[in-house]
Design a protein around this motif. Structure first.
Motif, PDB file in Angstrom:
ATOM      1  N   ALA A  11       0.824  -1.206   0.000  1.00 44.74           N
ATOM      2  CA  ALA A  11       0.000   0.000   0.000  1.00 44.74           C
ATOM      3  C   ALA A  11       0.863   1.262   0.000  1.00 44.74           C
ATOM      4  N   ASN A  12       1.963   1.223   0.776  1.00 50.10           N
ATOM      5  CA  ASN A  12       2.870   2.366   0.802  1.00 50.10           C
ATOM      6  C   ASN A  12       3.505   2.613  -0.553  1.00 50.10           C
ATOM      7  N   VAL A  13       3.941   1.525  -1.193  1.00 57.11           N
ATOM      8  CA  VAL A  13       4.571   1.653  -2.508  1.00 57.11           C
ATOM      9  C   VAL A  13       3.585   2.213  -3.534  1.00 57.11           C
ATOM     10  N   LEU A  14       2.368   1.720  -3.506  1.00 59.64           N
ATOM     11  CA  LEU A  14       1.352   2.219  -4.437  1.00 59.64           C
ATOM     12  C   LEU A  14       1.046   3.686  -4.185  1.00 59.64           C
ATOM     13  N   LEU A  15       0.901   4.029  -2.915  1.00 58.82           N
ATOM     14  CA  LEU A  15       0.600   5.419  -2.569  1.00 58.82           C
ATOM     15  C   LEU A  15       1.729   6.344  -3.002  1.00 58.82           C
ATOM     16  N   MET A  16       2.981   5.954  -2.700  1.00 62.23           N
ATOM     17  CA  MET A  16       4.117   6.777  -3.097  1.00 62.23           C
ATOM     18  C   MET A  16       4.251   6.839  -4.608  1.00 62.23           C
ATOM     19  N   GLY A  17       3.910   5.738  -5.300  1.00 59.90           N
ATOM     20  CA  GLY A  17       3.944   5.756  -6.750  1.00 59.90           C
ATOM     21  C   GLY A  17       2.965   6.764  -7.332  1.00 59.90           C
ATOM     22  N   ILE A  18       1.767   6.817  -6.737  1.00 57.06           N
ATOM     23  CA  ILE A  18       0.766   7.785  -7.190  1.00 57.06           C
ATOM     24  C   ILE A  18       1.243   9.211  -6.934  1.00 57.06           C
ATOM     25  N   VAL A  19       1.822   9.436  -5.766  1.00 59.06           N
ATOM     26  CA  VAL A  19       2.325  10.777  -5.431  1.00 59.06           C
ATOM     27  C   VAL A  19       3.437  11.187  -6.378  1.00 59.06           C
ATOM     28  N   VAL A  20       4.386  10.275  -6.624  1.00 57.20           N
ATOM     29  CA  VAL A  20       5.507  10.580  -7.526  1.00 57.20           C
ATOM     30  C   VAL A  20       5.012  10.875  -8.935  1.00 57.20           C
ATOM     31  N   CYS A  21       4.079  10.061  -9.422  1.00 54.24           N
ATOM     32  CA  CYS A  21       3.540  10.289 -10.770  1.00 54.24           C
ATOM     33  C   CYS A  21       2.822  11.630 -10.870  1.00 54.24           C
ATOM     34  N   SER A  22       2.058  11.971  -9.852  1.00 52.58           N
ATOM     35  CA  SER A  22       1.341  13.244  -9.861  1.00 52.58           C
ATOM     36  C   SER A  22       2.291  14.428  -9.831  1.00 52.58           C
ATOM     37  N   MET A  23       3.478  14.236  -9.202  1.00 52.03           N
ATOM     38  CA  MET A  23       4.459  15.321  -9.150  1.00 52.03           C
ATOM     39  C   MET A  23       5.277  15.405 -10.427  1.00 52.03           C
ATOM     40  N   LEU A  24       5.542  14.266 -11.056  1.00 55.17           N
ATOM     41  CA  LEU A  24       6.355  14.265 -12.260  1.00 55.17           C
ATOM     42  C   LEU A  24       5.566  14.633 -13.513  1.00 55.17           C
ATOM     43  N   PHE A  25       4.257  14.357 -13.513  1.00 54.96           N
ATOM     44  CA  PHE A  25       3.461  14.579 -14.721  1.00 54.96           C
ATOM     45  C   PHE A  25       3.564  16.012 -15.248  1.00 54.96           C
ATOM     46  N   PRO A  26       3.433  17.060 -14.389  1.00 52.64           N
ATOM     47  CA  PRO A  26       3.542  18.424 -14.952  1.00 52.64           C
ATOM     48  C   PRO A  26       4.866  18.684 -15.642  1.00 52.64           C
ATOM     49  N   PHE A  27       5.980  18.194 -15.057  1.00 52.56           N
ATOM     50  CA  PHE A  27       7.291  18.424 -15.662  1.00 52.56           C
ATOM     51  C   PHE A  27       7.433  17.672 -16.982  1.00 52.56           C
ATOM     52  N   ILE A  28       6.973  16.431 -17.008  1.00 49.42           N
ATOM     53  CA  ILE A  28       7.065  15.649 -18.243  1.00 49.42           C
ATOM     54  C   ILE A  28       6.202  16.277 -19.329  1.00 49.42           C
ATOM     55  N   HIS A  29       5.001  16.714 -18.958  1.00 45.58           N
ATOM     56  CA  HIS A  29       4.107  17.339 -19.935  1.00 45.58           C
ATOM     57  C   HIS A  29       4.707  18.634 -20.471  1.00 45.58           C
ATOM     58  N   MET A  30       5.259  19.464 -19.578  1.00 49.76           N
ATOM     59  CA  MET A  30       5.862  20.718 -20.035  1.00 49.76           C
ATOM     60  C   MET A  30       7.052  20.448 -20.945  1.00 49.76           C
ATOM     61  N   ALA A  31       7.868  19.458 -20.591  1.00 54.18           N
ATOM     62  CA  ALA A  31       9.019  19.126 -21.434  1.00 54.18           C
ATOM     63  C   ALA A  31       8.564  18.644 -22.808  1.00 54.18           C
ATOM     64  N   ALA A  32       7.506  17.828 -22.846  1.00 51.06           N
ATOM     65  CA  ALA A  32       7.009  17.314 -24.123  1.00 51.06           C
ATOM     66  C   ALA A  32       6.461  18.442 -24.995  1.00 51.06           C
ATOM     67  N   VAL A  33       5.689  19.335 -24.391  1.00 48.49           N
ATOM     68  CA  VAL A  33       5.111  20.444 -25.162  1.00 48.49           C
ATOM     69  C   VAL A  33       6.201  21.386 -25.659  1.00 48.49           C
ATOM     70  N   SER A  34       7.217  21.623 -24.821  1.00 42.95           N
ATOM     71  CA  SER A  34       8.246  22.612 -25.164  1.00 42.95           C
ATOM     72  C   SER A  34       9.095  22.193 -26.353  1.00 42.95           C
ATOM     73  N   ILE A  35       9.154  20.891 -26.665  1.00 46.38           N
ATOM     74  CA  ILE A  35       9.983  20.438 -27.793  1.00 46.38           C
ATOM     75  C   ILE A  35       9.145  19.826 -28.915  1.00 46.38           C
ATOM     76  N   SER A  36       7.844  20.110 -28.912  1.00 48.07           N
ATOM     77  CA  SER A  36       6.958  19.585 -29.952  1.00 48.07           C
ATOM     78  C   SER A  36       6.689  20.634 -31.024  1.00 48.07           C
TER      79      SER A  36
END
Length: 288
Positions: A11-36
């Motif tokens: 449960a801890n791993v899943l919860l931390m995975g969700i938190v990490v993904c939610s934090m990384l998504f904006p950066f990944i999305h911005m990086a993808a848009v910036s070079i498209s």
């Protein structure tokens, strides 16, 4: 019992995975848009993977002199502000940690009082103006020089150090200042690096003070330059940039590129002091 422990760990791993993904998504999305490519960005077809890769937005950003001026000013404010803040915080925390300090409890109450009550923005502005700090680099350093919260954290660390070390230093003829320099500070490296990181991040992201105290654009920090560029998005959907050979650069890509350029440098500092950051974060924990 083992099943419960495994379930808890899962449960801890899943919860931390969700938190990490939610934090990384904006950066990944911005990086993808910036070079498209512009047609995919305008069509809102970018999620996590870039399409039609090009670096026109970054070319425009790095050829914009405002970015480099902002970088220069921000690095100056971070280095100067963090150094002075750490110096005064350390001196104040070490002094307040002395048990034989006259009126020590009174001074501590005064420090805590500043955490609960403040003069407000207008009185602070008047103080800064009356001291002649407006439109100077010191307006970005002195008003927030010492954080009461960080001083209390460092004071707690100093109080937890063995008194025998200080007594041995006094036997060797060291003064209080000598004890601080030769004994206390070498042992306080984790907390000092942790608080330095907090100060540096706060100064790096500080744009509100610049909006209030600075008028000369040559003194603006990077965050204000980024804000000015990002706010262009209110004008239209595209901007023609001669900095990239007359090619049109989509504002959405330009804004995300500017944000990443302003954010990544301070994020890259963390891995180098992660070990000390973890040690400093354990201050006050129960030790067996």
């Amino acid at each position: 019992m083992n099943k419960r422990i495994r379930l808890f760990d899962t449960a801890n791993v899943l919860l931390m995975g969700i938190v990490v993904c939610s934090m990384l998504f904006p950066f990944i999305h911005m990086a993808a848009v910036s070079i498209s490519s512009s047609e995919y960005v305008l069509g809102n077809k970018i999620s996590l993977w870039p399409k039609g890769i090009n670096f026109d937005a970054y070319t425009a950003v790095f050829k914009d002199n405002r970015i480099w001026v902002g970088y220069k000013n921000t690095i100056l404010y971070v280095v100067l502000g963090t150094s002075l803040s750490l110096l005064f915080t350390t001196m104040g925390a070490y002094t307040l940690s002395r048990r034989n300090l006259i009126l020590g409890k009174t001074f501590m109450l005064i420090v805590v009082f500043t955490m609960l009550f403040s003069g407000g923005m207008i009185p602070t502005y008047l103080v800064v103006r009356n001291y002649g700090l407006l439109n100077t680099i010191w307006a970005m350093v002195i008003p927030g020089l010492v954080s009461s919260y960080y001083m209390i954290i460092m004071r707690t660390f100093f109080q937890g150090m063995p008194r025998e070390l200080e007594e041995s230093g006094k036997i060797d003829g060291l003064s209080d200042f000598g004890i601080l320099i030769r004994i206390v500070l070498p042992l306080a490296k984790p907390v000092m690096l942790t608080i330095s990181l907090f100060y540096a991040v706060g100064i790096w992201g500080n744009y509100f003070s610049a909006l209030i105290y600075l008028r000369d654009e040559s003194l603006f920090p990077l965050q204000v330059m980024i804000r000015n560029i990002v706010m262009i998005g209110q004008v239209g959907e595209m901007v023609q940039s001669t900095a990239v050979g007359g090619k049109s650069v989509v504002l959405e890509s330009l804004k995300y590129a500017v944000i990443l350029v302003g954010t990544l440098p301070i994020l890259l500092v963390y891995p180098f002091i992660q070990k000390h950051f973890v040690s400093g974060a354990m201050i006050g924990s129960v030790k067996g």
